[in-house]
Write a protein that holds these residues in place. Structure first.
Motif, PDB file in Angstrom:
ATOM      1  N   ASP A   1       0.620  -1.138  -0.160  1.00 40.77           N
ATOM      2  CA  ASP A   1       0.481  -0.075   0.501  1.00 40.77           C
ATOM      3  C   ASP A   1       0.435   1.048  -0.289  1.00 40.77           C
ATOM      4  N   GLU A   2       2.324   1.454   1.343  1.00 38.83           N
ATOM      5  CA  GLU A   2       2.304   2.761   1.300  1.00 38.83           C
ATOM      6  C   GLU A   2       3.596   2.980  -0.312  1.00 38.83           C
ATOM      7  N   PHE A   3       3.296   1.648  -1.448  1.00 42.20           N
ATOM      8  CA  PHE A   3       4.628   2.280  -3.054  1.00 42.20           C
ATOM      9  C   PHE A   3       3.022   2.763  -4.223  1.00 42.20           C
ATOM     10  N   THR A   4       1.765   1.857  -3.671  1.00 39.47           N
ATOM     11  CA  THR A   4       0.548   2.168  -4.423  1.00 39.47           C
ATOM     12  C   THR A   4       0.379   3.826  -4.508  1.00 39.47           C
ATOM     13  N   GLN A   5       0.360   4.330  -5.694  1.00 39.29           N
ATOM     14  CA  GLN A   5      -0.526   5.781  -6.343  1.00 39.29           C
ATOM     15  C   GLN A   5      -1.238   5.054  -6.942  1.00 39.29           C
ATOM     16  N   ARG A   6      -2.598   5.800  -7.228  1.00 36.87           N
ATOM     17  CA  ARG A   6      -3.372   6.072  -8.383  1.00 36.87           C
ATOM     18  C   ARG A   6      -4.070   7.394  -8.610  1.00 36.87           C
ATOM     19  N   ILE A   7      -3.322   7.448 -10.014  1.00 35.67           N
ATOM     20  CA  ILE A   7      -4.044   8.901 -11.381  1.00 35.67           C
ATOM     21  C   ILE A   7      -4.978   8.861 -11.479  1.00 35.67           C
ATOM     22  N   VAL A   8      -6.121   9.902 -11.483  1.00 31.69           N
ATOM     23  CA  VAL A   8      -7.273   9.098 -11.649  1.00 31.69           C
ATOM     24  C   VAL A   8      -7.848  10.923 -12.852  1.00 31.69           C
ATOM     25  N   ILE A   9      -8.615  10.638 -13.931  1.00 28.17           N
ATOM     26  CA  ILE A   9      -8.840  11.820 -14.183  1.00 28.17           C
ATOM     27  C   ILE A   9      -9.759  11.628 -14.169  1.00 28.17           C
ATOM     28  N   THR A  10     -10.831  12.786 -13.960  1.00 32.69           N
ATOM     29  CA  THR A  10     -12.280  12.740 -13.767  1.00 32.69           C
ATOM     30  C   THR A  10     -12.901  12.931 -15.067  1.00 32.69           C
ATOM     31  N   SER A  11     -14.073  12.549 -14.560  1.00 29.27           N
ATOM     32  CA  SER A  11     -15.199  12.444 -16.398  1.00 29.27           C
ATOM     33  C   SER A  11     -15.031  15.001 -16.760  1.00 29.27           C
ATOM     34  N   ALA A  12     -15.260  15.654 -15.305  1.00 35.63           N
ATOM     35  CA  ALA A  12     -15.272  16.841 -15.845  1.00 35.63           C
ATOM     36  C   ALA A  12     -14.027  17.264 -15.875  1.00 35.63           C
ATOM     37  N   GLU A  13     -12.647  17.228 -15.250  1.00 36.53           N
ATOM     38  CA  GLU A  13     -11.530  16.843 -16.444  1.00 36.53           C
ATOM     39  C   GLU A  13     -11.653  16.792 -17.991  1.00 36.53           C
TER      40      GLU A  13
END
Length: 80
Positions: A22-34
């Motif tokens: 978990d400490e190395f997991t990164q989630r990058i999200v692009i939202t529908s609005a973006e």
């Protein structure tokens, strides 16, 4: 109302194969609005995706420089 995810780029890493820490997991999200806002500019969505992909790639590359702590790094993305 919650904005939904349009694209998710995830970096996973760990010591034991297939078991991300978990400490190395990164989630990058692009939202529908973006995503919608970016569509109003020429190549806007492509530029947005490129910027977020660069962010994720740089993070993954940094993790690869930690062979004392990690054995594997994986970058995945999905368009929803």
């Amino acid at each position: 109302m919650t904005d939904t995810a349009r694209v998710i780029i995830e970096v996973l890493a760990g010591l034991k194969p297939g078991k991300p820490e978990d400490e190395f997991t990164q989630r990058i999200v692009i939202t529908s609005a973006e995503w919608e806002a970016a569509s109003h500019n020429k190549d806007g969505q492509r530029q947005l995706l490129a910027a977020r992909n660069t962010q994720a790639s740089l993070y993954a590359s940094g993790l690869m420089m930690r062979p004392d702590r990690l054995n594997w790094v994986k970058l995945e993305w999905i368009r929803l």
